[in-house]
Design a protein around this motif. Structure first.
Motif, mmCIF file in Angstrom:
data_model
loop_
_atom_site.group_PDB
_atom_site.id
_atom_site.type_symbol
_atom_site.label_atom_id
_atom_site.label_comp_id
_atom_site.label_asym_id
_atom_site.label_seq_id
_atom_site.Cartn_x
_atom_site.Cartn_y
_atom_site.Cartn_z
ATOM 1 N N ALA A 1 0.848 -1.197 0.000
ATOM 2 C CA ALA A 1 0.000 0.000 0.000
ATOM 3 C C ALA A 1 0.878 1.239 0.000
ATOM 4 C CB ALA A 1 -0.916 0.013 1.208
ATOM 5 N N LYS A 2 0.761 2.025 -1.062
ATOM 6 C CA LYS A 2 1.403 3.334 -1.055
ATOM 7 C C LYS A 2 0.659 4.206 -0.065
ATOM 8 C CE LYS A 2 2.822 3.202 -5.873
ATOM 9 N NZ LYS A 2 2.662 3.832 -7.197
ATOM 10 N N GLU A 3 1.281 5.280 0.376
ATOM 11 C CA GLU A 3 0.667 6.159 1.362
ATOM 12 C C GLU A 3 -0.701 6.630 0.892
ATOM 13 O OE1 GLU A 3 1.718 10.038 4.105
ATOM 14 O OE2 GLU A 3 3.050 9.477 2.476
ATOM 15 N N GLY A 4 -1.724 6.394 1.729
ATOM 16 C CA GLY A 4 -3.077 6.840 1.442
ATOM 17 C C GLY A 4 -3.835 5.985 0.456
ATOM 18 N N GLU A 5 -3.265 4.871 0.012
ATOM 19 C CA GLU A 5 -3.926 4.006 -0.967
ATOM 20 C C GLU A 5 -4.214 2.638 -0.359
ATOM 21 O OE1 GLU A 5 -1.887 3.790 -4.718
ATOM 22 O OE2 GLU A 5 -1.551 5.956 -4.795
ATOM 23 N N THR A 6 -5.026 1.848 -1.060
ATOM 24 C CA THR A 6 -5.336 0.498 -0.598
ATOM 25 C C THR A 6 -4.243 -0.464 -1.054
ATOM 26 O OG1 THR A 6 -6.624 0.039 -2.581
ATOM 27 C CG2 THR A 6 -7.830 0.905 -0.668
ATOM 28 N N GLY B 1 9.018 -1.258 4.425
ATOM 29 C CA GLY B 1 8.673 -2.499 5.106
ATOM 30 C C GLY B 1 7.354 -2.471 5.850
ATOM 31 N N ASP B 2 6.973 -1.299 6.380
ATOM 32 C CA ASP B 2 5.730 -1.227 7.143
ATOM 33 C C ASP B 2 4.496 -1.142 6.253
ATOM 34 O OD1 ASP B 2 6.405 1.353 6.247
ATOM 35 O OD2 ASP B 2 5.495 2.336 7.988
ATOM 36 N N ARG B 3 4.679 -1.129 4.953
ATOM 37 C CA ARG B 3 3.545 -1.084 4.017
ATOM 38 C C ARG B 3 3.387 -2.383 3.249
ATOM 39 N NH1 ARG B 3 4.558 4.922 1.555
ATOM 40 N NH2 ARG B 3 4.136 6.068 3.477
ATOM 41 N N ILE B 4 4.091 -3.435 3.695
ATOM 42 C CA ILE B 4 4.037 -4.737 3.045
ATOM 43 C C ILE B 4 3.256 -5.702 3.920
ATOM 44 C CG2 ILE B 4 5.395 -6.719 2.269
ATOM 45 C CD1 ILE B 4 7.684 -4.776 1.701
ATOM 46 N N ARG B 5 2.386 -6.465 3.261
ATOM 47 C CA ARG B 5 1.632 -7.522 3.919
ATOM 48 C C ARG B 5 1.808 -8.794 3.089
ATOM 49 N NH1 ARG B 5 -4.223 -6.309 3.493
ATOM 50 N NH2 ARG B 5 -4.303 -8.024 2.048
#
Length: 83
Positions: free
Chosen positions: A35-40, A77-81
């Motif tokens: 997820a990029k900032e502010g996106e799904t 790393g904190d935007r990866i699932r």
């Protein structure tokens, strides 16, 4: 910012980073949701190249080859699932 100045992460307790480090070691691709900032979240197929920390940042970063974009990309790393 010079991303090359970061320190490689070789071990961690973070389950997502552990998976990425294993794929980096094996030189294999992995499916992630990013997820990029502010996106799904969107699905990406990547091959991790480097997992590292930047001294002035509080989150790890990942250099990876993105198969969707056919190019190298930097992921936070904190935007990866990983499911």
């Amino acid at each position: 910012m010079d991303w090359d100045e970061g320190t490689d992460i070789e071990s961690t307790n973070d389950p997502v980073l552990l998976i990425l480090l294993q794929h980096q070691k094996d030189q294999t691709s992995v499916e992630i949701y990013y997820a990029k900032e502010g996106e799904t979240f969107s699905k990406r197929q990547i091959t991790p190249l480097r997992v590292y920390e930047i001294p002035s940042r509080t989150v790890p970063y990942l250099d990876a080859y993105c198969h969707e974009r056919d190019d190298e990309r930097v992921f936070r790393g904190d935007r990866i699932r990983i499911d």
